[in-house]
Design an enzyme around this catalytic site. Structure first.
Site, PDB file in Angstrom:
ATOM      1  N   TYR A  69      19.991  55.812  20.993  1.00  0.00           N
ATOM      2  CA  TYR A  69      19.925  54.709  20.048  1.00  0.00           C
ATOM      3  C   TYR A  69      18.462  54.485  19.652  1.00  0.00           C
ATOM      4  CZ  TYR A  69      19.591  49.770  18.722  1.00  0.00           C
ATOM      5  OH  TYR A  69      19.277  48.598  18.093  1.00  0.00           O
ATOM      6  N   ASP A  90      24.301  53.506  29.326  1.00  0.00           N
ATOM      7  CA  ASP A  90      24.602  52.566  28.248  1.00  0.00           C
ATOM      8  C   ASP A  90      26.071  52.752  27.895  1.00  0.00           C
ATOM      9  OD1 ASP A  90      24.958  51.232  25.835  1.00  0.00           O
ATOM     10  OD2 ASP A  90      22.949  51.677  25.115  1.00  0.00           O
ATOM     11  N   ARG A 100      17.185  28.376  32.545  1.00  0.00           N
ATOM     12  CA  ARG A 100      16.662  29.744  32.498  1.00  0.00           C
ATOM     13  C   ARG A 100      17.044  30.481  33.775  1.00  0.00           C
ATOM     14  NH1 ARG A 100      12.242  30.813  34.840  1.00  0.00           N
ATOM     15  NH2 ARG A 100      11.148  28.918  34.210  1.00  0.00           N
ATOM     16  N   LYS A 160      28.304  43.932  20.602  1.00  0.00           N
ATOM     17  CA  LYS A 160      29.244  44.890  20.039  1.00  0.00           C
ATOM     18  C   LYS A 160      30.673  44.612  20.518  1.00  0.00           C
ATOM     19  CE  LYS A 160      25.482  46.824  18.311  1.00  0.00           C
ATOM     20  NZ  LYS A 160      24.357  46.304  19.067  1.00  0.00           N
TER      21      LYS A 160
END
Length: 390
Positions: A113, A185, A60, A210
């Site tokens: 978005y 973004d 982690r 993406k």
């Protein structure tokens, strides 16, 4: 390592495609493996109490496969620190909770978005965050919307799904005059087409699902900070909050990045041909694409991007009914959410990706169709759209 205007790395002389293949990806020291191994482990043997091998103790906190991806992302965006997350929204949540506190105000795009809007309006607002939607492509409107407690200006460019373009450098000036942070973004453009940190942004956000991943087979997110101190703050919260990218997911994104440049070239060239076709079709009332000279912010896009991207939106003369019909008639364009993969996708934002903003200030037109243009043969894509629109 940042990319200069001629496509080379200012520090080491490497171009974008070379960085995408090599940054953070030295051959494995043990075996000589050219490809970064998938370190599918949760824990690491320590050489005595506190004696960490390479700084790894628990995956982690850090994992060598994720480290390779994070170093590559930082190099491609020209930032001081890159961080990989389990999803784009996990990256956004960590960023907002790290750099903002209850009572802070942020400016959001009025065509953001839907997932970003939902996170801010329905999750973080309950935590005490204030926000104002604003037309980010209108610089005067952005300046007027700033408040004394504005901590962050959040920019998407191009925006999803209306493909508006925001002048990053101009908004950076407004943000920094207010001692606020500018977050961009960069998912739609990718670092291949746009370098927000070089234009004044403080942090870049990606859904690596993406274009960076590029094959519709992984969920991931990323942050890249321009400043090392902000990068350290984000890294602390990444570990404390725990929404990290797993090693296999990190490996998939890293693999996708190697071909980002060549894929983006094809996405852009295919999109431009489709835009020309749609612009002349009698069933289409308007085409939204920053590469069109009539786009209201075409000059800004041409100045801050090296290409106009693979996303195309258009509106139908027959309204919502016609838009829904076209979405159901394509065969090569797959009806589905998400974007940025090698395959072409079609969707109705109002009923699909942006359903969460229905009835809000961010509601999108019901006659709107969004295309994620893939890298198939352009003649096949044009034939598919032509048949659906007939």
């Amino acid at each position: 390592m940042g990319i200069s205007t001629d496509g080379t790395d200012a520090a080491g002389g490497l171009g974008f495609n070379s960085l995408a293949i090599h940054a953070g990806q030295e051959p494995d020291r043990l075996t000589g493996s050219v490809t970064v191994p998938i370190y599918q482990t949760s824990t690491y043997k320590q050489d005595g109490v506190g004696g960490l091998r390479g700084g790894y103790e628990y995956s982690r906190s850090a994992n060598p496969t994720r480290t390779a991806l994070e170093e590559c992302l930082a190099a491609l965006e020209g930032g001081a620190r890159g961080l990989a997350f389990a999803s784009g929204l996990a990256a956004e949540d960590t960023l907002l909770r790290t750099l903002c506190t209850p009572g802070d105000h942020i400016l959001l795009p009025d065509d953001a978005y839907g997932g970003t809007y939902r996170l801010v309006a329905r999750v973080l607002a309950r935590w005490g965050m204030e926000f104002t939607p604003v037309a980010m492509h209108d610089i005067a409107a952005v300046a007027a919307a700033v408040q004394p407690n504005t901590r962050m200006i959040w920019v998407e460019t191009p925006t999803n799904p209306l493909l508006n373009i925001v002048d990053i450098a101009a908004v950076a000036t407004i943000a920094h005059e207010q001692q606020a942070m500018l977050v961009v973004d960069n998912t739609f453009a990718s670092p291949y087409l746009q370098q927000p940190l070089a234009l004044g942004a403080d942090v870049v956000v990606h859904s690596t699902t993406k274009y960076l991943g590029g094959h519709s087979d992984v969920i991931g997110g990323a942050l890249v900070a321009r400043d090392a101190e902000i990068g350290e703050q984000l890294a602390f919260h990444q570990n404390a909050m725990g929404a990290v990218s797993g090693p296999f997911d990190a490996w998939l994104v890293l693999r996708g990045i190697k071909t980002l440049g060549v894929r983006m070239d094809r996405h852009c060239s295919n999109a431009e041909r489709i835009v020309r076709f749609l612009s002349e079709h009698p069933a289409v009332s308007s085409v939204l694409y920053p590469g069109l000279p009539q786009h209201p912010n075409h000059e800004v896009a041409a100045r801050q991007m090296t290409g106009f991207g693979g996303m195309v939106s258009f509106r139908m003369r027959g309204g919502e009914e016609a838009a829904l019909k076209v979405c159901g008639l394509t065969s090569l364009f797959t009806l589905g959410e998400s974007l940025g993969g090698v395959e072409s996708l079609i969707e109705h934002p109002g009923r699909m990706t942006h359903a969460s903003v229905a009835g809000s200030l961010l509601e999108v037109p019901d006659d709107l169709i969004r295309l994620s243009v893939g890298i198939e043969n352009i003649e096949d894509l044009l034939a598919d759209l032509s048949a659906a629109l007939a």
